[in-house]
Design a protein around this motif. Sequence first.
Motif, PDB file in Angstrom:
ATOM      1  N   ILE A 112       0.865  -1.181   0.000  1.00 31.92           N
ATOM      2  CA  ILE A 112       0.000   0.000   0.000  1.00 31.92           C
ATOM      3  C   ILE A 112       0.899   1.227   0.000  1.00 31.92           C
ATOM      4  O   ILE A 112       1.845   1.324   0.798  1.00 31.92           O
ATOM      5  CB  ILE A 112      -0.913   0.029   1.235  1.00 31.92           C
ATOM      6  CG1 ILE A 112      -1.881  -1.148   1.233  1.00 31.92           C
ATOM      7  CG2 ILE A 112      -1.677   1.359   1.302  1.00 31.92           C
ATOM      8  CD1 ILE A 112      -2.936  -1.100   0.164  1.00 31.92           C
ATOM      9  N   THR A 113       0.606   2.197  -0.885  1.00 26.90           N
ATOM     10  CA  THR A 113       1.386   3.426  -0.905  1.00 26.90           C
ATOM     11  C   THR A 113       0.540   4.571  -1.441  1.00 26.90           C
ATOM     12  O   THR A 113      -0.521   4.365  -2.019  1.00 26.90           O
ATOM     13  CB  THR A 113       2.678   3.257  -1.728  1.00 26.90           C
ATOM     14  OG1 THR A 113       3.531   4.385  -1.516  1.00 26.90           O
ATOM     15  CG2 THR A 113       2.388   3.109  -3.207  1.00 26.90           C
ATOM     16  N   THR A 114       1.024   5.781  -1.249  1.00 30.01           N
ATOM     17  CA  THR A 114       0.366   7.044  -1.600  1.00 30.01           C
ATOM     18  C   THR A 114      -0.988   7.154  -0.886  1.00 30.01           C
ATOM     19  O   THR A 114      -1.270   6.425   0.054  1.00 30.01           O
ATOM     20  CB  THR A 114       0.227   7.229  -3.133  1.00 30.01           C
ATOM     21  OG1 THR A 114      -0.663   6.245  -3.656  1.00 30.01           O
ATOM     22  CG2 THR A 114       1.575   7.115  -3.820  1.00 30.01           C
ATOM     23  N   GLY A 115      -1.823   8.098  -1.295  1.00 28.65           N
ATOM     24  CA  GLY A 115      -3.116   8.315  -0.651  1.00 28.65           C
ATOM     25  C   GLY A 115      -3.196   9.643   0.072  1.00 28.65           C
ATOM     26  O   GLY A 115      -2.300  10.504  -0.048  1.00 28.65           O
ATOM     27  N   ASN A 119      -5.309  15.513   5.590  1.00 23.90           N
ATOM     28  CA  ASN A 119      -4.487  16.708   5.706  1.00 23.90           C
ATOM     29  C   ASN A 119      -3.299  16.718   4.743  1.00 23.90           C
ATOM     30  O   ASN A 119      -2.887  17.769   4.271  1.00 23.90           O
ATOM     31  CB  ASN A 119      -3.931  16.849   7.139  1.00 23.90           C
ATOM     32  CG  ASN A 119      -5.023  17.050   8.157  1.00 23.90           C
ATOM     33  OD1 ASN A 119      -5.773  18.022   8.091  1.00 23.90           O
ATOM     34  ND2 ASN A 119      -5.126  16.124   9.109  1.00 23.90           N
ATOM     35  N   THR A 120      -2.774  15.512   4.453  1.00 20.02           N
ATOM     36  CA  THR A 120      -1.502  15.414   3.745  1.00 20.02           C
ATOM     37  C   THR A 120      -1.606  14.412   2.611  1.00 20.02           C
ATOM     38  O   THR A 120      -2.218  13.343   2.764  1.00 20.02           O
ATOM     39  CB  THR A 120      -0.387  14.962   4.713  1.00 20.02           C
ATOM     40  OG1 THR A 120      -0.324  15.887   5.818  1.00 20.02           O
ATOM     41  CG2 THR A 120       0.958  14.924   4.014  1.00 20.02           C
ATOM     42  N   TYR A 121      -0.988  14.751   1.472  1.00 18.53           N
ATOM     43  CA  TYR A 121      -0.798  13.776   0.403  1.00 18.53           C
ATOM     44  C   TYR A 121       0.365  12.872   0.800  1.00 18.53           C
ATOM     45  O   TYR A 121       1.451  13.361   1.126  1.00 18.53           O
ATOM     46  CB  TYR A 121      -0.513  14.478  -0.916  1.00 18.53           C
ATOM     47  CG  TYR A 121      -1.640  15.365  -1.387  1.00 18.53           C
ATOM     48  CD1 TYR A 121      -2.826  14.823  -1.857  1.00 18.53           C
ATOM     49  CD2 TYR A 121      -1.521  16.753  -1.353  1.00 18.53           C
ATOM     50  CE1 TYR A 121      -3.870  15.629  -2.284  1.00 18.53           C
ATOM     51  CE2 TYR A 121      -2.556  17.575  -1.784  1.00 18.53           C
ATOM     52  CZ  TYR A 121      -3.729  17.000  -2.242  1.00 18.53           C
ATOM     53  OH  TYR A 121      -4.757  17.807  -2.663  1.00 18.53           O
ATOM     54  N   LEU A 122       0.162  11.565   0.755  1.00 19.62           N
ATOM     55  CA  LEU A 122       1.085  10.615   1.373  1.00 19.62           C
ATOM     56  C   LEU A 122       2.010   9.963   0.355  1.00 19.62           C
ATOM     57  O   LEU A 122       1.686   9.834  -0.826  1.00 19.62           O
ATOM     58  CB  LEU A 122       0.295   9.531   2.104  1.00 19.62           C
ATOM     59  CG  LEU A 122      -0.673  10.052   3.181  1.00 19.62           C
ATOM     60  CD1 LEU A 122      -1.527   8.913   3.718  1.00 19.62           C
ATOM     61  CD2 LEU A 122       0.098  10.734   4.310  1.00 19.62           C
ATOM     62  N   LYS A 123       3.170   9.495   0.850  1.00 18.95           N
ATOM     63  CA  LYS A 123       4.123   8.768   0.024  1.00 18.95           C
ATOM     64  C   LYS A 123       4.769   7.607   0.781  1.00 18.95           C
ATOM     65  O   LYS A 123       5.663   6.935   0.256  1.00 18.95           O
ATOM     66  CB  LYS A 123       5.197   9.708  -0.520  1.00 18.95           C
ATOM     67  CG  LYS A 123       5.986  10.452   0.546  1.00 18.95           C
ATOM     68  CD  LYS A 123       6.864  11.544  -0.061  1.00 18.95           C
ATOM     69  CE  LYS A 123       7.904  11.002  -0.987  1.00 18.95           C
ATOM     70  NZ  LYS A 123       8.784  12.056  -1.551  1.00 18.95           N
ATOM     71  N   GLY A 143       8.188   9.512  -5.779  1.00 18.15           N
ATOM     72  CA  GLY A 143       7.591  10.730  -6.309  1.00 18.15           C
ATOM     73  C   GLY A 143       7.007  11.578  -5.201  1.00 18.15           C
ATOM     74  O   GLY A 143       7.187  11.318  -4.007  1.00 18.15           O
ATOM     75  N   SER A 144       6.288  12.598  -5.573  1.00 22.27           N
ATOM     76  CA  SER A 144       5.628  13.447  -4.581  1.00 22.27           C
ATOM     77  C   SER A 144       4.481  12.683  -3.929  1.00 22.27           C
ATOM     78  O   SER A 144       3.896  11.762  -4.516  1.00 22.27           O
ATOM     79  CB  SER A 144       5.091  14.708  -5.260  1.00 22.27           C
ATOM     80  OG  SER A 144       4.142  14.362  -6.268  1.00 22.27           O
ATOM     81  N   GLY A 145       4.125  13.058  -2.698  1.00 17.53           N
ATOM     82  CA  GLY A 145       2.921  12.529  -2.106  1.00 17.53           C
ATOM     83  C   GLY A 145       1.726  12.873  -2.971  1.00 17.53           C
ATOM     84  O   GLY A 145       1.656  13.976  -3.533  1.00 17.53           O
TER      85      GLY A 145
END
Length: 350
Positions: A112-115, A119-123, A143-145
């Motif tokens: 599982i990654t990103t999402g 509050n925050t874009y995840l990485k 990459g960027s969150g």
Amino acid sequence: MNVLLYLKKMKKLLLISCFAALTFSSCTSESTYTQGVWEQRSDFDGVARNDAASFMIDGDGYVCCGYDGDERLNDLWRYNVSSNSWTQRASLPESAARNAAVGFSVNGKGYITTGYNGNTYLKDTWEYDPTSNKWTQKADFAGSGRYYALSFSIGNYGYVGTGYDKNYLKDFYRYDPVNDKWEIMDGTNGMNSFSGQKRRGGSAFVINNIAYVVGGQSNGSYCDDFWKFDPSKGTWTALRDIADNNDKEDYDDNYAGIARERAVTFVIDGKAFLTTGTSGSLKTDYWIYDPATDLWSGDSDDDYTPFKGSARAGAVGFSTGTKGFVVTGGSSSLYFDDMWELLPYEKEED
């Protein structure tokens, strides 16, 4: 399911061209087929949600995370296809709760990654081991969150790309679980960069170790380009657009309804199925892609029964290769926990 309705539709199927029948099977005088029987399976045992992530391990489907209208979720559930039953497994840490993440599996483990956590874009990236029933944090996505990215896996690698981080994105990255390393696909390392449109909410599927990217939305428009990726060559190739834009041929006359975002895709018997999602309105139709012909069929064909659950976007899907499933998803302020299997062909011997 009204069997008589399908038997009537079967008569029409015999009158259409053999091309349409070849989308599903060989034309023979001994067998006829109806298409699109949706059967409801065991309801998802977790809370209703949309924008979850999913992956397959050893023939079992896994659903993780999502949003239930109140909070981002971190729970994990396993679906056993043979017993048609759900079992809760170890949750991600509470701090890793999210929706609109991506999931993929490599060598018997899920990722599982990103999402987005509200509050925050995840990485951050997490690995699930079904043997120990434990999660382990791995190297951050390179990459960027972002959220509403798309993912797929082929061989020993996972691939994640596109999405939204306050900008629409088209970058792609390959993940090597053995070395816990992410690499950008930018043409400098044997893997070409993706040449399609920027997008979020796109979909991907894999047939015969070739990945396909379809759909999504970019700056208010629904993406109608269609691409395949060959990892053995590291190349992306543009396929026919999923739009009625070829004035010289009629294969695409009914393609106007394919483009959408946050749809479900899965593969059955070497063909891809795309359903649900939204393109301004929620969808229940489904489409079938045959890589042998690079053609889509669906929508206007009366023998295709629409998805039988409520119209939705943000559902997840998974496939055993012979069975395809749609589960969860949302519609405005509604969240779903029902599960459906598509039986694309019902064979009746004469």
